[in-house]
Design an enzyme around this catalytic site. Structure first.
Site, PDB file in Angstrom:
ATOM      1  N   GLY A  42       0.813  -1.214   0.000  1.00  0.00           N
ATOM      2  CA  GLY A  42       0.000   0.000   0.000  1.00  0.00           C
ATOM      3  C   GLY A  42       0.845   1.262   0.000  1.00  0.00           C
ATOM      4  CB  SER A  43       2.983   2.746  -1.516  1.00  0.00           C
ATOM      5  OG  SER A  43       2.869   1.909  -2.664  1.00  0.00           O
ATOM      6  NE  ARG A  44       0.182  11.011  -2.824  1.00  0.00           N
ATOM      7  CZ  ARG A  44      -0.365  11.999  -2.126  1.00  0.00           C
ATOM      8  NH1 ARG A  44      -1.154  11.732  -1.110  1.00  0.00           N
ATOM      9  NH2 ARG A  44      -0.096  13.245  -2.427  1.00  0.00           N
TER      10      ARG A  44
END
Length: 233
Positions: free
Chosen positions: A201-203
């Site tokens: 989960g990240s950006r």
């Protein structure tokens, strides 16, 4: 020389198709997959149960670290999406200090990666890595605007052969606890090649050069190394 039996050719062909359909695993994920598999094996030995759950957990972990082959489109000057995901934000902002870019507002395109997305990052343009800067921080949900300034992140500036400078920032999310970057300052890189990984989960934020406008919309799905975010003048 005798011809190879037709049946053998069919088997080899089938094996080739299967191998091409299964994406390779990013090297950064192999230790995690091994740890999950070892834990599942230990649980099976100790309890005599959990084979199915262990296989499922190992398979899902391997799926998370997949690194499928991507083919950049033949578009001159295209700035490709650095990651698979959803365009969460498009804003004009001043780049963060760690990018060492001019202190003037530019377009920032933020791509949010869910736990189901491919989590490798890809180089958006041909060029040279001008700088890299790791910044420690907290682990807020990556879809929040302030994640760009508060979360743990790794900032990279790419300089193209035409003199454009872009900022690409890997941002850890709520569940992410490790950012991997396999390039160094001074490296020559090619659009579409894999350069990093963020676990769970990240950006990824892309800061476009002044005057360059995004050609994507909020809510649009991106394919890392293939979807054009913008086109350089």
């Amino acid at each position: 020389m005798a011809a190879t039996p037709a049946g053998e050719n069919a088997l080899v062909h089938a094996a080739t198709l299967v191998r091409e359909a299964v994406p390779p695993i990013h090297p950064g994920g192999r230790p995690v997959i091994g740890a999950v598999a070892a834990a599942a094996g230990a649980a099976r030995l100790l309890t005599g149960r959990g084979t199915g759950v262990g296989l499922l957990a190992t398979g899902l972990t391997a799926l998370f670290f997949r690194a499928p082959k991507r083919v950049p489109p033949p578009i001159t000057g295209a700035v490709l999406a650095p990651a698979d995901g959803t365009v969460a934000l498009i804003e004009d902002v001043v780049p963060p200090p760690e990018l060492d870019l001019p202190r003037e507002p530019v377009a920032r395109v933020s791509v949010f990666l869910s736990v189901l997305d491919v989590h490798v990052q890809r180089i958006p343009v041909h060029g040279r890595v001008r700088s890299l800067q790791y910044v420690p921080g907290v682990f807020l949900s990556a879809d929040l605007d302030k994640a760009s300034t508060d979360n743990e992140r790794n900032a990279m500036v790419l300089e193209t052969r035409t003199g454009h400078a872009l900022g690409i920032v890997q941002i850890a999310g709520l569940l992410a606890r490790r950012i991997v970057c396999s390039v160094a300052a001074g490296d020559e890189v090619a659009a579409g090649e894999t350069y990093g990984l963020i676990r769970f989960g990240s950006r990824v934020d892309t800061y476009l050069p002044p005057g360059v406008r995004p050609q994507v919309a909020v809510g649009q799905r991106t394919i890392g190394g293939e979807t054009p975010l913008a086109v350089l003048a």
